[in-house]
Design an enzyme around this catalytic site. Structure first.
Site, PDB file in Angstrom:
ATOM      1  N   ASP A   1       0.871  -1.158   0.000  1.00 48.48           N
ATOM      2  CA  ASP A   1       0.000   0.000   0.000  1.00 48.48           C
ATOM      3  C   ASP A   1       0.925   1.230   0.000  1.00 48.48           C
ATOM      4  O   ASP A   1       2.104   1.118   0.350  1.00 48.48           O
ATOM      5  CB  ASP A   1      -0.864  -0.056   1.264  1.00 48.48           C
ATOM      6  CG  ASP A   1      -1.690   1.189   1.450  1.00 48.48           C
ATOM      7  OD1 ASP A   1      -2.148   1.752   0.446  1.00 48.48           O
ATOM      8  OD2 ASP A   1      -1.879   1.599   2.622  1.00 48.48           O
TER       9      ASP A   1
ATOM     10  N   ASP B   1      -0.064   5.038   1.000  1.00 46.62           N
ATOM     11  CA  ASP B   1      -0.223   6.001   2.095  1.00 46.62           C
ATOM     12  C   ASP B   1      -0.285   5.302   3.447  1.00 46.62           C
ATOM     13  O   ASP B   1      -1.070   4.384   3.648  1.00 46.62           O
ATOM     14  CB  ASP B   1      -1.475   6.853   1.847  1.00 46.62           C
ATOM     15  CG  ASP B   1      -1.280   7.709   0.610  1.00 46.62           C
ATOM     16  OD1 ASP B   1      -0.510   8.677   0.697  1.00 46.62           O
ATOM     17  OD2 ASP B   1      -1.844   7.373  -0.449  1.00 46.62           O
TER      18      ASP B   1
ATOM     19  N   LYS C   1      -9.546  -1.960  -2.520  1.00 46.85           N
ATOM     20  CA  LYS C   1      -9.366  -2.841  -1.371  1.00 46.85           C
ATOM     21  C   LYS C   1     -10.529  -2.644  -0.413  1.00 46.85           C
ATOM     22  O   LYS C   1     -10.917  -1.492  -0.210  1.00 46.85           O
ATOM     23  CB  LYS C   1      -8.050  -2.508  -0.642  1.00 46.85           C
ATOM     24  CG  LYS C   1      -6.806  -2.755  -1.471  1.00 46.85           C
ATOM     25  CD  LYS C   1      -5.540  -2.299  -0.752  1.00 46.85           C
ATOM     26  CE  LYS C   1      -5.413  -0.803  -0.716  1.00 46.85           C
ATOM     27  NZ  LYS C   1      -4.170  -0.283  -0.129  1.00 46.85           N
TER      28      LYS C   1
ATOM     29  N   ASP D   1      -1.241  -0.619   6.098  1.00 46.01           N
ATOM     30  CA  ASP D   1      -1.392   0.013   7.419  1.00 46.01           C
ATOM     31  C   ASP D   1      -2.817  -0.046   7.946  1.00 46.01           C
ATOM     32  O   ASP D   1      -3.069   0.385   9.062  1.00 46.01           O
ATOM     33  CB  ASP D   1      -0.947   1.488   7.355  1.00 46.01           C
ATOM     34  CG  ASP D   1      -1.902   2.337   6.532  1.00 46.01           C
ATOM     35  OD1 ASP D   1      -2.113   1.995   5.346  1.00 46.01           O
ATOM     36  OD2 ASP D   1      -2.467   3.305   7.057  1.00 46.01           O
TER      37      ASP D   1
HETATM   38 MG   LIG Z   1      -2.819   3.083   3.648  1.00 43.40          MG
END
Ligand SMILES: [Mg+2]
Length: 306
Positions: A27, A29, A220, A246
């Protein structure tokens, strides 16, 4: 099952973990950057995995920035990444609409650049309602009339989202023949040290509940996005792919849906409390979490003599 900190297990266990996958999906960010500021050594970490013969590609839910701009930013931040190695929901939407040979008008709630790109791909877009309307019901109803030529509602992140835009989407969705396609519906946008921003989730939930429609979600943690990524990156053996993210629901849930191995980082939306007091489905649990890519880089640099 207790989720272990990868930094705290013995060297043998760390090496065994790294040897258990032969490619990585990350991923963006909250993992390689936060509010566009790169995580220290994230670029080096990615290079080190490549030196170990493990290709690295990126899967984001953020589509309001075109992949080309994301690519430029990453290059400026010294990430060695090709444009083809970045996927976002926009690319999945275009792929899907082309596969079904979609010809009718699309009513898109998305960024201007997103809509311009759709047009440049040859798709017809329905007009947006005015940004401001008179504040009475007559004006509201005039601005949310149906248009039979609209065959799809596309919902993604729009900084200029208005009540009237959502109402108009609902008008179209009342027709069961109107497609409902969405991008990311994350609860938060992990974009800064002062805390998260409101994500797309709450309006997404409002639209799905009010319309009673189940969208084709091309982001996602949806299986539709998983299928797109598996095809796009020609993934033959998902069990040999590590997904690093995250967010528990979006990233770990997505990895679970796709059959990937999972690694949770704490540099974005998820804090240690959520790891210790797990409130998500058991199958979303990764075997390991780690503070950030800085720490992951330390592990592979030391253990693999890079
Ligand atoms: Mg993220």
């Amino acid at each position: 099952m207790v989720i272990k900190n990868l930094s705290e297990v013995c060297k043998e266990e760390q090496v065994e973990f790294v040897n258990s996958f032969d490619r990585l999906l990350l991923d963006l960010d909250g993992v390689v950057r936060v509010a566009y500021v790169p995580i220290p050594d994230a670029a080096v970490c990615i290079e080190n995995f490549k030196k170990l013969g493990k290709p690295v590609q990126f899967v984001t839910n953020m589509a309001f920035t075109p992949a080309e701009i994301t690519h430029e930013r990453l290059i400026n931040d010294k990430f060695n990444v090709e444009l083809e190695d970045i996927v976002n929901p926009y690319l999945a939407v275009v792929d899907y609409l082309k596969k079904i040979n979609f010809q009718k008008k699309i009513y898109a709630i998305a960024s201007q650049s997103y809509k311009e790109k759709l047009k440049s791909e040859g798709f017809k877009l329905a007009e947006d309602p005015p940004q401001l309307i008179e504040e009475n019901l007559t004006s509201l109803f005039q601005n949310i009339q149906d248009d039979e030529e609209v065959g799809a509602v596309l919902y993604d992140f729009d900084i200029n989202l208005t009540f009237i835009k959502l109402q108009k989407a609902l008008t179209y969705l009342k027709r069961q023949d109107c497609l409902f396609v969405t991008g990311g519906a994350d609860k938060f946008l992990p974009v800064g040290p002062t805390g998260p921003l409101l994500g797309n989730f709450y309006n997404f939930k409002g639209l799905t509940e009010t319309s009673g429609r189940t969208p084709i979600q091309l982001a996602k943690p949806s299986k539709h996005y998983s299928k797109f990524i598996t095809e796009r990156f020609q993934i033959k053996n998902p069990a040999k792919v590590l997904f690093i993210g995250d967010m528990i629901n979006e990233d770990m849930g997505f990895a679970n849906e796709s059959g990937f191995k999972k690694l949770l980082v704490l540099s974005g939306s998820t804090k240690i409390d959520s790891v210790k007091n797990w409130k998500h489905p058991e199958e979303y649990k990764p075997n390991y979490y780690i503070e950030n890519l800085t720490e992951l880089n330390k592990i592979i640099r030391t253990n693999h003599k890079l």
